[in-house]
Design a protein around this motif. Sequence first.
Motif, PDB file in Angstrom:
ATOM      1  N   THR A  35      -0.237 -10.710  40.263  1.00  0.00           N
ATOM      2  CA  THR A  35      -0.470  -9.285  39.981  1.00  0.00           C
ATOM      3  C   THR A  35       0.371  -8.817  38.803  1.00  0.00           C
ATOM      4  O   THR A  35       1.131  -9.578  38.206  1.00  0.00           O
ATOM      5  CB  THR A  35      -0.214  -8.440  41.243  1.00  0.00           C
ATOM      6  N   ASN A  36       0.212  -7.536  38.438  1.00  0.00           N
ATOM      7  CA  ASN A  36       0.818  -7.050  37.197  1.00  0.00           C
ATOM      8  C   ASN A  36       2.299  -6.758  37.367  1.00  0.00           C
ATOM      9  O   ASN A  36       2.787  -6.511  38.476  1.00  0.00           O
ATOM     10  CB  ASN A  36       0.050  -5.816  36.700  1.00  0.00           C
ATOM     11  N   PHE A  37       3.004  -6.774  36.233  1.00  0.00           N
ATOM     12  CA  PHE A  37       4.461  -6.620  36.253  1.00  0.00           C
ATOM     13  C   PHE A  37       4.873  -5.190  36.564  1.00  0.00           C
ATOM     14  O   PHE A  37       5.984  -4.951  37.024  1.00  0.00           O
ATOM     15  CB  PHE A  37       5.045  -7.002  34.884  1.00  0.00           C
ATOM     16  N   VAL A  38       3.971  -4.225  36.295  1.00  0.00           N
ATOM     17  CA  VAL A  38       4.364  -2.824  36.459  1.00  0.00           C
ATOM     18  C   VAL A  38       4.582  -2.504  37.934  1.00  0.00           C
ATOM     19  O   VAL A  38       5.531  -1.823  38.296  1.00  0.00           O
ATOM     20  CB  VAL A  38       3.277  -1.885  35.878  1.00  0.00           C
ATOM     21  N   THR A  39       3.678  -2.990  38.797  1.00  0.00           N
ATOM     22  CA  THR A  39       3.707  -2.533  40.206  1.00  0.00           C
ATOM     23  C   THR A  39       3.945  -3.653  41.201  1.00  0.00           C
ATOM     24  O   THR A  39       3.795  -3.456  42.410  1.00  0.00           O
ATOM     25  CB  THR A  39       2.365  -1.866  40.544  1.00  0.00           C
ATOM     26  N   MET A  40       4.331  -4.832  40.700  1.00  0.00           N
ATOM     27  CA  MET A  40       4.468  -6.002  41.576  1.00  0.00           C
ATOM     28  C   MET A  40       5.402  -5.734  42.750  1.00  0.00           C
ATOM     29  O   MET A  40       5.130  -6.137  43.882  1.00  0.00           O
ATOM     30  CB  MET A  40       4.972  -7.183  40.745  1.00  0.00           C
ATOM     31  N   VAL A  42      -5.399  -7.646  37.430  1.00  0.00           N
ATOM     32  CA  VAL A  42      -5.342  -7.988  35.996  1.00  0.00           C
ATOM     33  C   VAL A  42      -4.750  -6.849  35.155  1.00  0.00           C
ATOM     34  O   VAL A  42      -5.117  -6.646  33.993  1.00  0.00           O
ATOM     35  CB  VAL A  42      -6.747  -8.375  35.476  1.00  0.00           C
ATOM     36  N   GLY A  43      -3.805  -6.118  35.761  1.00  0.00           N
ATOM     37  CA  GLY A  43      -3.242  -4.949  35.081  1.00  0.00           C
ATOM     38  C   GLY A  43      -2.453  -5.268  33.829  1.00  0.00           C
ATOM     39  O   GLY A  43      -2.522  -4.543  32.837  1.00  0.00           O
ATOM     40  N   THR A  44      -1.643  -6.338  33.872  1.00  0.00           N
ATOM     41  CA  THR A  44      -0.913  -6.755  32.668  1.00  0.00           C
ATOM     42  C   THR A  44      -1.236  -8.226  32.425  1.00  0.00           C
ATOM     43  O   THR A  44      -1.277  -9.015  33.365  1.00  0.00           O
ATOM     44  CB  THR A  44       0.609  -6.598  32.826  1.00  0.00           C
ATOM     45  N   LEU A  45      -1.453  -8.591  31.177  1.00  0.00           N
ATOM     46  CA  LEU A  45      -1.943  -9.931  30.859  1.00  0.00           C
ATOM     47  C   LEU A  45      -0.999 -10.649  29.899  1.00  0.00           C
ATOM     48  O   LEU A  45      -0.369 -10.016  29.045  1.00  0.00           O
ATOM     49  CB  LEU A  45      -3.335  -9.832  30.223  1.00  0.00           C
ATOM     50  N   GLY A  90      -8.869   2.771  30.796  1.00  0.00           N
ATOM     51  CA  GLY A  90      -7.453   2.488  31.039  1.00  0.00           C
ATOM     52  C   GLY A  90      -7.259   2.236  32.509  1.00  0.00           C
ATOM     53  O   GLY A  90      -8.177   1.808  33.203  1.00  0.00           O
ATOM     54  N   VAL A  91      -6.058   2.521  33.028  1.00  0.00           N
ATOM     55  CA  VAL A  91      -5.804   2.191  34.431  1.00  0.00           C
ATOM     56  C   VAL A  91      -6.208   3.331  35.366  1.00  0.00           C
ATOM     57  O   VAL A  91      -6.224   3.190  36.569  1.00  0.00           O
ATOM     58  CB  VAL A  91      -4.324   1.817  34.669  1.00  0.00           C
ATOM     59  N   GLU A  92      -6.495   4.509  34.813  1.00  0.00           N
ATOM     60  CA  GLU A  92      -6.862   5.630  35.694  1.00  0.00           C
ATOM     61  C   GLU A  92      -8.372   5.860  35.637  1.00  0.00           C
ATOM     62  O   GLU A  92      -9.028   5.504  34.663  1.00  0.00           O
ATOM     63  CB  GLU A  92      -6.134   6.914  35.260  1.00  0.00           C
ATOM     64  N   ALA A  93      -8.908   6.486  36.659  1.00  0.00           N
ATOM     65  CA  ALA A  93     -10.350   6.733  36.719  1.00  0.00           C
ATOM     66  C   ALA A  93     -10.722   7.917  35.840  1.00  0.00           C
ATOM     67  O   ALA A  93      -9.987   8.914  35.767  1.00  0.00           O
ATOM     68  CB  ALA A  93     -10.762   7.004  38.163  1.00  0.00           C
ATOM     69  N   ILE A 124       2.249   8.278  41.325  1.00  0.00           N
ATOM     70  CA  ILE A 124       3.152   7.107  41.309  1.00  0.00           C
ATOM     71  C   ILE A 124       2.316   5.954  40.775  1.00  0.00           C
ATOM     72  O   ILE A 124       1.096   5.898  41.014  1.00  0.00           O
ATOM     73  CB  ILE A 124       3.692   6.755  42.715  1.00  0.00           C
ATOM     74  N   THR A 125       2.928   5.025  40.066  1.00  0.00           N
ATOM     75  CA  THR A 125       2.145   3.893  39.615  1.00  0.00           C
ATOM     76  C   THR A 125       2.124   2.853  40.722  1.00  0.00           C
ATOM     77  O   THR A 125       3.138   2.597  41.365  1.00  0.00           O
ATOM     78  CB  THR A 125       2.707   3.288  38.305  1.00  0.00           C
ATOM     79  N   GLY A 126       0.941   2.333  41.007  1.00  0.00           N
ATOM     80  CA  GLY A 126       0.854   1.250  41.973  1.00  0.00           C
ATOM     81  C   GLY A 126       0.243   1.592  43.308  1.00  0.00           C
ATOM     82  O   GLY A 126       0.140   0.730  44.180  1.00  0.00           O
ATOM     83  N   ALA A 127      -0.182   2.834  43.521  1.00  0.00           N
ATOM     84  CA  ALA A 127      -0.823   3.136  44.810  1.00  0.00           C
ATOM     85  C   ALA A 127      -2.098   2.307  44.959  1.00  0.00           C
ATOM     86  O   ALA A 127      -2.352   1.725  46.025  1.00  0.00           O
ATOM     87  CB  ALA A 127      -1.130   4.625  44.930  1.00  0.00           C
ATOM     88  N   GLY A 128      -2.877   2.222  43.877  1.00  0.00           N
ATOM     89  CA  GLY A 128      -4.097   1.417  43.942  1.00  0.00           C
ATOM     90  C   GLY A 128      -3.806  -0.068  44.032  1.00  0.00           C
ATOM     91  O   GLY A 128      -4.394  -0.783  44.843  1.00  0.00           O
ATOM     92  N   CYS A 129      -2.835  -0.510  43.218  1.00  0.00           N
ATOM     93  CA  CYS A 129      -2.465  -1.939  43.239  1.00  0.00           C
ATOM     94  C   CYS A 129      -1.964  -2.346  44.617  1.00  0.00           C
ATOM     95  O   CYS A 129      -2.318  -3.396  45.146  1.00  0.00           O
ATOM     96  CB  CYS A 129      -1.377  -2.209  42.208  1.00  0.00           C
ATOM     97  N   SER A 130      -1.124  -1.494  45.213  1.00  0.00           N
ATOM     98  CA  SER A 130      -0.571  -1.861  46.529  1.00  0.00           C
ATOM     99  C   SER A 130      -1.628  -1.744  47.612  1.00  0.00           C
ATOM    100  O   SER A 130      -1.623  -2.516  48.577  1.00  0.00           O
ATOM    101  CB  SER A 130       0.656  -1.002  46.857  1.00  0.00           C
TER     102      SER A 130
HETATM  103  C1  LIG Z   1       0.421   1.516  34.515  1.00  0.00           C
HETATM  104  C2  LIG Z   1      -0.123   0.136  34.526  1.00  0.00           C
HETATM  105  N1  LIG Z   1      -0.339  -0.561  33.378  1.00  0.00           N
HETATM  106  C3  LIG Z   1      -0.825  -1.793  33.545  1.00  0.00           C
HETATM  107  S1  LIG Z   1      -1.013  -2.137  35.194  1.00  0.00           S
HETATM  108  C4  LIG Z   1      -0.441  -0.576  35.670  1.00  0.00           C
HETATM  109  C5  LIG Z   1      -0.333  -0.151  37.094  1.00  0.00           C
HETATM  110  C6  LIG Z   1      -1.626   0.455  37.598  1.00  0.00           C
HETATM  111  O1  LIG Z   1      -1.424   0.715  38.958  1.00  0.00           O
HETATM  112  P1  LIG Z   1      -2.513   1.551  39.797  1.00  0.00           P
HETATM  113  O2  LIG Z   1      -3.851   1.043  39.401  1.00  0.00           O
HETATM  114  O3  LIG Z   1      -2.171   1.284  41.212  1.00  0.00           O
HETATM  115  O4  LIG Z   1      -2.328   2.994  39.395  1.00  0.00           O
END
Ligand SMILES: Cc1ncsc1CCOP(=O)(O)O
Length: 322
Positions: free
Chosen positions: A50-55, A92-95, A190-193, A250-256
């Motif tokens: 997973t990505n480094f931002v929210t790992m 695949v958030g950070t590559l 981007g990462v947001e909808a 918060i960053t990572g709610a979706g990732c988590s």
């Molecule tokens: C900010 C950011 N940039 C690359 S991955 C990432 C985290 C995205 O997390 P989420 O999709 O849970 O908001």
Amino acid sequence: MSESGSAADFNASADINPSTNLPEGDPIRARIAQAVRDVREQTPLAQSFTNFVTMNLVANAQLASGGTAAMSFLPDDVLDTAHIAKASYINVGTLLPFYKDALPQIARGFAKAGHPWVLDPVAAGIGATRTEILQSFRFAPPTVVRGNASEILALTDMWGIRPVASAAETASAAETTETAAAPEHTRPAGVEAVDDVDSAASAAVALAKSLSRTAPNGKAAVAVSGPVDLVTDGERTFRLPGGSALMTKITGAGCSLGGVMATYLAVADPLTAALAASALFNRAGQIAAGQSHGPGSFQVALLDALWNLTADEVAASPILAV
Ligand SMILES: Cc1ncsc1CCOP(=O)(O)O
Ligand SMILES: Nc1ncnc2c1ncn2[C@@H]1O[C@H](COP(=O)(O)OP(=O)(O)O)[C@@H](O)[C@H]1O
Ligand SMILES: [Mg+2]
């Protein structure tokens, strides 16, 4: 909003009728409760690439839900770990450049082993490397896809399986035919909808049907997250209100959420895993919003809520069969 996040409190969108809430005795609710109990009792390992931002939040959310975590990136490490992990997660958030070879190799290895895995196609549509990696997954597909609406639309566009847009989804749909690929997704997000959940409903159903054709036991699921989540196995579609807008701060709610979906996939079928994780996060988000005073304390309260919610509370969440 009460801390319990009861059905009456949920902030459902105007067009959802709470009377469609799954009955208390519905077998789906029993399967959700069992999945939550099994994770807390078995502490299953779901590994993550997973990505480094929210790992860190992904791992901590998996532990808070009762599972264990292992983050790995080299194909031999990941494929060896897949022998002891009952499910895996790829985000695949950070590559990095080597991912272009590593991720298709891992996906092929998962397919060969019949190993179930969850894909979070973060920022789908952005960058040639991410597109090349996501295109490779079309031929060694995941069991579950969890993303926001824009990511689901971009992925189904890319895989040429986005159906004709219904009038309710977008009035300005370009000319498309039933089977031809829809036009390229108009605006990578981007990462947001930048699209709403309902606009991705038919794409999610089509994607789940497609994944079911290759998934272990022919079962797959797609989860579209947002103010009211949508979960489908390609046959039935459910909407799950709840959560909190603070989850987007918060960053990572979706990732988590994706990581915990993999934790549940380690003990349950894909639909149950997607529903259980979505319901858990919706209840936890509502509880955390009532206990916090901004994004910092919200993230802490969210982890505590993931830890404290019981199987019965998660299984009793609003789940609307529509
Ligand atoms: C900010 C950011 N940039 C690359 S991955 C990432 C985290 C995205 O997390 P989420 O999709 O849970 O908001
Ligand atoms: N406006 C909202 N109200 C309540 N819950 C939300 C809202 N937006 C997102 N969520 C919840 O936040 C979590 C992350 O969803 P989302 O932000 O859509 O994913 P991503 O971070 O991948 O874009 C999900 O559990 C979702 O249900
Ligand atoms: Mg995301």
